[in-house]
Design an enzyme around this catalytic site. Structure first.
Site, PDB file in Angstrom:
ATOM      1  N   HIS A 270       1.944   5.730  -0.421  1.00  0.00           N
ATOM      2  CA  HIS A 270       1.623   6.990   0.243  1.00  0.00           C
ATOM      3  C   HIS A 270       0.152   6.982   0.618  1.00  0.00           C
ATOM      4  O   HIS A 270      -0.669   6.457  -0.127  1.00  0.00           O
ATOM      5  CB  HIS A 270       1.923   8.182  -0.682  1.00  0.00           C
ATOM      6  N   ASP A 321      10.928   9.911  -0.172  1.00  0.00           N
ATOM      7  CA  ASP A 321      12.050   9.288   0.546  1.00  0.00           C
ATOM      8  C   ASP A 321      12.892   8.383  -0.351  1.00  0.00           C
ATOM      9  O   ASP A 321      14.068   8.152  -0.067  1.00  0.00           O
ATOM     10  CB  ASP A 321      11.531   8.477   1.741  1.00  0.00           C
TER      11      ASP A 321
HETATM   12  N1  COA Z   1       5.582  -1.872   0.407  1.00  0.00           N
HETATM   13  C1  COA Z   1       4.810  -2.947   0.171  1.00  0.00           C
HETATM   14  N2  COA Z   1       3.457  -2.884   0.187  1.00  0.00           N
HETATM   15  C2  COA Z   1       2.892  -1.699   0.448  1.00  0.00           C
HETATM   16  C3  COA Z   1       3.649  -0.548   0.689  1.00  0.00           C
HETATM   17  C4  COA Z   1       5.037  -0.675   0.646  1.00  0.00           C
HETATM   18  N3  COA Z   1       5.806   0.390   0.848  1.00  0.00           N
HETATM   19  N4  COA Z   1       2.800   0.486   0.902  1.00  0.00           N
HETATM   20  C5  COA Z   1       1.580   0.013   0.806  1.00  0.00           C
HETATM   21  N5  COA Z   1       1.627  -1.310   0.527  1.00  0.00           N
HETATM   22  C6  COA Z   1       0.495  -2.192   0.314  1.00  0.00           C
HETATM   23  C7  COA Z   1      -0.085  -2.660   1.630  1.00  0.00           C
HETATM   24  O1  COA Z   1       0.529  -3.826   2.101  1.00  0.00           O
HETATM   25  C8  COA Z   1      -1.504  -2.873   1.236  1.00  0.00           C
HETATM   26  O2  COA Z   1      -1.579  -4.054   0.493  1.00  0.00           O
HETATM   27  P1  COA Z   1      -2.772  -5.112   0.739  1.00  0.00           P
HETATM   28  O3  COA Z   1      -4.009  -4.341   0.411  1.00  0.00           O
HETATM   29  O4  COA Z   1      -2.441  -6.212  -0.189  1.00  0.00           O
HETATM   30  O5  COA Z   1      -2.679  -5.473   2.189  1.00  0.00           O
HETATM   31  C9  COA Z   1      -1.785  -1.738   0.265  1.00  0.00           C
HETATM   32  O6  COA Z   1      -0.531  -1.436  -0.311  1.00  0.00           O
HETATM   33  C10 COA Z   1      -2.372  -0.504   0.902  1.00  0.00           C
HETATM   34  O7  COA Z   1      -1.512  -0.119   1.956  1.00  0.00           O
HETATM   35  P2  COA Z   1      -1.986   0.704   3.227  1.00  0.00           P
HETATM   36  O8  COA Z   1      -1.068   0.357   4.374  1.00  0.00           O
HETATM   37  O9  COA Z   1      -3.433   0.583   3.458  1.00  0.00           O
HETATM   38  O10 COA Z   1      -1.713   2.163   2.774  1.00  0.00           O
HETATM   39  P3  COA Z   1      -1.521   3.362   3.738  1.00  0.00           P
HETATM   40  O11 COA Z   1      -2.197   4.493   3.121  1.00  0.00           O
HETATM   41  O12 COA Z   1      -1.867   3.086   5.145  1.00  0.00           O
HETATM   42  O13 COA Z   1       0.072   3.452   3.684  1.00  0.00           O
HETATM   43  C11 COA Z   1       2.199   4.176   4.003  1.00  0.00           C
HETATM   44  C12 COA Z   1       0.815   4.551   3.515  1.00  0.00           C
HETATM   45  C13 COA Z   1       3.122   5.342   3.674  1.00  0.00           C
HETATM   46  C14 COA Z   1       2.175   3.978   5.509  1.00  0.00           C
HETATM   47  C15 COA Z   1       2.690   2.884   3.298  1.00  0.00           C
HETATM   48  O14 COA Z   1       2.647   3.052   1.913  1.00  0.00           O
HETATM   49  C16 COA Z   1       4.068   2.453   3.759  1.00  0.00           C
HETATM   50  O15 COA Z   1       4.199   1.792   4.791  1.00  0.00           O
HETATM   51  N6  COA Z   1       5.131   2.827   3.004  1.00  0.00           N
HETATM   52  C17 COA Z   1       6.489   2.507   3.377  1.00  0.00           C
HETATM   53  C18 COA Z   1       7.033   3.571   4.312  1.00  0.00           C
HETATM   54  C19 COA Z   1       7.301   4.871   3.645  1.00  0.00           C
HETATM   55  O16 COA Z   1       7.864   4.914   2.561  1.00  0.00           O
HETATM   56  N7  COA Z   1       6.920   5.949   4.332  1.00  0.00           N
HETATM   57  C20 COA Z   1       7.108   7.278   3.837  1.00  0.00           C
HETATM   58  C21 COA Z   1       5.795   7.881   3.490  1.00  0.00           C
HETATM   59  S1  COA Z   1       5.953   9.448   2.725  1.00  0.00           S
END
Ligand code: COA
Length: 384
Positions: A270, A321
């Site tokens: 998140h 989710d």
């Molecule tokens: N699965 C695997 N790795 C994940 C992840 C996931 N669901 N969410 C974050 N990470 C990892 C990233 O790859 C990153 O790792 P790294 O530093 O080794 O590259 C790290 O965690 C930080 O992720 P980041 O993308 O910078 O976090 P964010 O704040 O941009 O991401 C989301 C937030 C929600 C976009 C992300 O967690 C995600 O894509 N989740 C899956 C989709 C989801 O469940 N969405 C509903 C949100 S309520």
């Protein structure tokens, strides 16, 4: 510009003020902790709270429910349109078009101020937004149920008055209301999905409103943002992953492969919550109760192992989710409905933010950091 602040994805940026909800110190809607709302209220009370600022009295709630019931019937033109669609159109795309069409058949919307900046127009915009919000709460649910039935060769069902919003949705889907546990579990999921401050879809709705555009346009834009798998689209990916894993023993192997390929595990992580999402913990209890009632606890066992593995290996926690994808599956709902159900609930939050944006509007227009070519002269066409 030396004072500029750049944060990709606006991470950590305070982009506006809101009195609707906060994630600071645990999610609260208008001051009420989410756990207390999930324990003690129904979705309609929460929708009212978001739109009008206070929990309703019994009389206010009855009147609100009556207005929702009166608005549930869809315009015949919309049903004809749903009937005419080619097979296989994603449900979120249908919802987006349907909301846009609903504006054309809303007689009240025709009096939307043509000059919202004129004196006295602001109060009319706010009142009109709340009225439109109530219509959308009622009609988006009817529309989703109608499209679901038409896709299965069934006729849409007329709403039955006097049911709760969650019960009504089940009734319009299947012609019957399931047991109390099922209705309440769905109701709690709607409460938890209803609002979440400046998430991507809500921010989209506020950006659109900040140009003084109308609430239908704001909700259409919000639906487009919610559809994406990084936002609301994640709940549809939960059961396919659990099925792909298939047994608790395979959790590590499958996740190791996924992480090695840098694949995202949908339903985890998140932008704001880095040590867990309280909403996910609440809804997990309901998913477990439904799984036990159905005698189908395999997915819960796998889900628990996935949670343990991702917490230990990646410090990743489930978001809402993750349990929602399982809960809707236990409720017998097909996967393509999961993100639209999120939308049925979140429309209350979107519209509350539209009202709030009107109340203190300032055009949302950030700056971009330029990374294109340096200054260069235009070469005339014949010399290129
Ligand atoms: N699965 C695997 N790795 C994940 C992840 C996931 N669901 N969410 C974050 N990470 C990892 C990233 O790859 C990153 O790792 P790294 O530093 O080794 O590259 C790290 O965690 C930080 O992720 P980041 O993308 O910078 O976090 P964010 O704040 O941009 O991401 C989301 C937030 C929600 C976009 C992300 O967690 C995600 O894509 N989740 C899956 C989709 C989801 O469940 N969405 C509903 C949100 S309520």
């Amino acid at each position: 510009m030396s004072s500029e602040v750049y944060a990709p994805g606006l991470e950590g940026i305070i982009a506006g003020e809101t009195a609707i909800s906060t994630v600071e110190g645990g999610l609260r809607y208008r001051g009420y902790p989410i756990a207390e709302l999930a324990e003690n209220t129904q979705y309609e009370e929460v929708a009212y709270l978001l739109l009008y600022g206070e929990l309703p009295t019994r009389r206010e709630l009855e009147s609100f429910r009556r207005r929702l019931d009166e608005a549930r019937l869809l315009p015949g033109e919309l049903v004809r349109f749903l009937r005419s669609l080619p097979p296989g159109i994603p449900y979120m795309d249908v919802m987006r078009t349907a909301v846009s069409m609903l504006a054309h058949f809303d007689l009240g919307y025709r009096s939307w101020p043509s000059e919202p900046t004129a004196a006295g127009a602001l109060e009319r915009c706010i009142q009109s937004t709340r009225r439109i919000a109530e219509r959308l709460l009622a009609q988006m649910a009817s529309c989703l149920a109608a499209y679901y039935r038409l896709c299965r060769g069934l006729e849409p069902l007329s709403p039955r008055s006097g049911l709760s919003h969650a019960a009504q949705f089940f009734y319009q889907l299947n012609g019957e209301v399931p047991d109390e546990l099922a209705v309440r579990a769905c109701d709690v999921s709607l409460i938890l999905y209803a609002e979440h401050e400046f998430n991507a879809s809500t921010f989209t709705a506020r950006v659109i409103t900040s140009t003084m555009s109308d609430p239908y346009s704001a909700v259409v834009g919000a639906l487009g943002a919610l559809k994406g798998p990084l936002h609301g689209g994640a709940n549809e990916h939960v059961m396919p992953l659990l099925r792909r894993i298939g047994s608790p023993e395979r959790v590590e192997t499958v996740l190791q492969e996924m992480l090695a390929r840098k694949e995202r595990v949908m339903g985890f992580g998140h932008r704001v919550y880095k040590t867990g999402d309280l909403r996910a913990r609440i809804l997990t209890q309901w998913a477990k109760r439904l799984a036990e009632q159905r005698g189908e606890t395999l997915w819960e066992d796998i889900a628990q192992r996935v949670e343990d593995y991702l917490r230990q290996q990646k410090n990743l926690y489930p978001n809402l989710d993750w349990p929602a994808g399982r809960l809707y599956y236990y409720l017998g709902l097909p996967m393509e409905l999961y993100t639209p159900i999120f939308a049925l609930s979140r429309v209350a939050g979107w519209c509350a933010h539209v009202v709030e944006q009107w109340q203190a509007n300032r055009l949302i227009r950030p700056r971009a950091r330029y990374i294109g070519p340096p200054l260069r002269p235009v070469v005339p066409l014949e010399a290129r």
